[in-house]
Design an enzyme around this catalytic site. Structure first.
Site, short mmCIF file in Angstrom:
data_model
loop_
_atom_site.label_atom_id
_atom_site.label_comp_id
_atom_site.label_asym_id
_atom_site.label_seq_id
_atom_site.Cartn_x
_atom_site.Cartn_y
_atom_site.Cartn_z
CE LYS A 80 -3.79 2.10 2.65
NZ LYS A 80 -4.66 1.96 3.85
CB SER A 155 -7.96 3.74 2.98
OG SER A 155 -7.11 3.14 3.94
CB SER A 179 -8.21 0.93 5.85
OG SER A 179 -8.98 2.10 5.74
N1 GLN Z 1 -13.00 4.41 6.62
C1 GLN Z 1 -12.24 4.85 7.76
C2 GLN Z 1 -11.84 6.29 7.59
O1 GLN Z 1 -12.21 6.84 6.62
C3 GLN Z 1 -11.08 3.95 7.97
C4 GLN Z 1 -9.83 4.36 7.29
C5 GLN Z 1 -8.66 3.48 7.64
O2 GLN Z 1 -8.80 2.45 8.31
N2 GLN Z 1 -7.49 3.90 7.21
O3 GLN Z 1 -11.16 6.86 8.38
#
Ligand code: GLN
Length: 482
Positions: A80, A155, A179
Site C-alpha cells: 500500500k 482505504s 481499512s
Molecule cells: N473508513 C475509515 C476512515 O475513513 C477507515 C480508514 C482506515 O482504516 N485507514 O477513516
C-alpha cells in the site's frame, strides 16, 4: 475476463522448488497480468520492476545454489502506498507527495524483503488512508474486480483489488478504522488487522498514530498467517511496538476449533445491516457451530458511540500528523509565492484533497483550546469504555463474530457526496481499532449480485492465533462447499 490464477504462498514455493517456474518468470507473469488489468482496475499507482527483478534474481540464485529458501521466497507482493519503500515513490495517493521517494524501507517492508518477497509495486488507496471506498485517491478510484461499477472498499482498496484479481499473491494494507478488513470483505479476500503494537509502524506514513496498523491481505487465511509471522514482533525503531513473543501462526492453524466460545453481540446486527449480509453472516455462525464452536451472546453496549469517538480521535491525530506537509521538507512546493505563510497555505491547498482538508479542519477544531475537553478528551474516555466492553466480553468468549461491513460493495459515486453516510458504514470495524484488538475478515458468501460478503472475527489482545484458526477452519468449509 480471464480467471485470476490462484497462486498462493505454498504454491509459489512448490513451483519454485520443482523448478516449474523461476522467480524472475513468475514476476514477469504478474507484470504481464498487471499490464492487462491495471488500466481498468487502477489498483497499482507505481510499479517497481527494477527492485522486483533484483529480488527475484536473488531468489533464483539461492535456488540454483540449493540454499534453504526463506518463507516468502519469490512471492510477488504489493505494498500500500502509505508504507515507505526505499527508492520506490510513495505518494499516500496524495498530490502533496507526488514525487516523494523514501530513503528507507518501513520495518514491515524490510522484513518482507529479508524473507525473500518480490515487491511488484505500490497500491492505490484513499489519500492518506482516509476513506472507505478508495474514491479519495488523488490518482483516481480503484474498481472492484468483482464488478467494475463498484468500489473495492477502502482505504486499502488497491491492495485488496490486486490480490482478488491475481495481480499479487499477497499485499500489505493498513487499518486505522477498518481499512484492511472492509476492502477484504468487499473484494472477497481475507484481510487481517493485527493487535496494536504487533507490527512496527516505523516507515508507515502516519494518519492517526494510536490507531494505525499494518497487516496483510492474502488469498487464504494461511497466507495471511505467513505474512503476519514475517512482519510481526518488537522493533527498536517503534517504541509502541510490543515486546510480546510471536507465535508460529501457521503451525497453530490446524488446532481444532471445537469447544471454542464465540461471542455474538446484538449491537452488530441492528438497524442498517443489509438483509443479505445478515443472512450470510448468520449462516457462517451456524457453520462454526457445526464445527463444534459454542455460540455465546455477549453485549458491547458502547458500540453506538464508536463512530463519533473514532472520527474525533482519528481526525485530531491526523490534523497533528499532517502538519508536517508544509511545502518545505517533502515533495511539492507552490510556485510564485511571496511570503512564508502564503507558501504554507498554497502548498497545502494545492496538495491536499477535499477529504483530507475536511479532516484537518475537524481535528484542529476538536483539539483547539476550549473544545479539547468537550471533544477530544471526552472521546478518549469513551474509547476506554469501548475497550472495557471488549475486555468484559472476552472474559466469557475466545473470539467475537460479526459482519465486517453492513453492506456489500456499493457503487462508485453512491456515497462520495455524503461523507456522513460513508463514515457510518465503518460501524463494525472502528471498534477494534479503538480497542487495539486484532480482527480478520474472511469471505463468507455473496449477494444475489455475486458481491462478496465478509465475516469479521475479533480476538483478544495479541491473540491473532485464535482468530486465524477460526478463520482458517471456516475457510476450509467454504472450499469443500464449492
Ligand atoms: N473508513 C475509515 C476512515 O475513513 C477507515 C480508514 C482506515 O482504516 N485507514 O477513516
Amino acid at each position: 475476463m480471464s480467471a485470476a490464477p490462484n497462486w498462493t504462498i505454498d504454491g509459489v514455493r512448490a513451483a519454485l522448488r520443482a523448478r516449474k517456474v523461476s522467480a524472475r518468470e513468475l514476476a514477469g507473469e504478474f507484470y504481464a497480468r498487471i499490464e492487462r488489468r491495471n488500466p481498468e482496475l487502477n489498483a497499482y499507482l507505481t510499479l517497481s520492476p527494477d527492485r522486483a527483478y533484483a529480488q527475484a534474481d536473488r531468489v533464483d540464485a539461492a535456488i540454483a545454489r540449493g540454499d534453504e529458501l526463506p518463507p516468502l521466497a519469490g512471492v510477488p507482493i504489493a505494498i500500500k502506498d502509505v508504507i515507505s519503500t526505499q527508492g520506490i515513490r510513495t505518494t499516500c495517493a496524495s498530490k502533496i507527495l507526488e514525487t516523494y521517494v523514501p530513503p528507507y524501507d518501513a520495518t514491515a517492508v524490510e522484513r518482507l524483503d529479508r524473507a525473500g518477497a518480490v515487491f511488484l509495486g505500490k497500491t492505490n488507496c484513499d489519500e492518506f488512508a482516509m476513506g472507505g471506498s478508495n474514491e479519495n485517491s488523488a490518482y483516481g478510484p480503484v474498481r472492484n474486480p468483482n464488478d467494475p461499477d463498484r468500489v473495492p472498499g477502502g482505504s486499502s482498496g488497491g491492495s485488496a483489488a490486486a490480490v482478488a484479481a491475481g495481480l499479487a499473491v499477497a499485499a500489505l494494507g493498513t487499518d486505522t478504522g477498518g481499512s484492511i478488513r472492509q476492502p477484504g470483505s468487499f473484494c472477497g479476500v481475507p484481510g487481517l488487522m493485527p493487535t496494536y503494537g504487533r507490527v512496527s509502524r516505523y516507515g508507515l506514513i502516519a494518519f492517526a498514530s494510536s490507531l494505525d496498523h499494518i497487516g496483510p491481505l492474502a488469498k487464504t487465511v494461511k497466507d495471511a498467517a505467513t505474512v503476519l509471522r514475517t512482519i510481526a514482533g518488537r522493533d527498536a525503531m517503534d517504541s509502541t511496538s510490543a515486546d510480546v513473543p510471536v507465535p508460529d501462526y501457521v503451525a497453530e492453524l490446524d488446532k481444532p476449533v471445537r469447544g471454542l466460545k464465540l461471542g455474538v453481540a446484538k449491537e452488530y446486527f441492528g438497524e442498517g445491516l443489509d438483509e443479505e449480509v445478515r443472512q450470510a453472516v448468520e449462516a457462517a455462525i451456524d457453520t462454526l457451530k457445526g464445527l463444534g464452536c459454542e455460540i455465546v451472546p455477549v453485549s458491547l453496549p458502547h458500540t453506538p458511540y464508536a463512530i463519533p469517538t473514532y472520527y474525533l480521535v482519528a481526525t485530531a491525530e491526523a490534523s497533528s500528523n499532517l502538519a508536517r506537509y508544509d511545502g518545505v521538507r517533502y515533495s511539492n512546493r507552490a510556485n510564485g509565492v511571496k511570503t512564508l505563510s502564503e507558501m504554507y497555505r498554497r502548498s497545502r491547498d494545492e496538495g491536499f484533497g477535499a477529504e483530507v482538508k475536511r479532516r484537518i479542519m475537524l481535528g484542529t477544531y476538536a483539539l483547539s483550546a476550549g473544545y479539547y475537553d468537550a471533544y477530544y478528551l471526552k472521546a478518549q474516555k469513551v474509547r476506554t469504555l469501548l475497550t472495557r466492553d471488549f475486555e468484559e466480553a472476552f472474559r466469557k468468549v475466545d473470539a467475537i463474530v460479526t459482519p465486517t461491513s453492513p453492506t456489500a460493495a456499493f457503487r462508485l459515486g453512491e456515497k462520495s457526496n455524503d461523507p456522513l453516510a460513508m463514515y457510518l458504514a465503518d460501524i463494525y470495524t472502528v471498534t477494534a481499532d479503538l480497542a487495539g484488538i486484532p480482527g480478520i475478515s474472511v469471505p463468507c458468501g455473496e449477494t444475489k449480485e455475486k458481491l462478496p460478503i465478509g465475516l469479521q472475527i475479533l480476538g483478544k489482545h495479541f491473540d491473532e492465533a485464535t482468530i486465524l484458526r477460526v478463520g482458517h477452519a471456516f475457510e476450509q468449509t467454504q472450499k469443500s462447499a464449492r
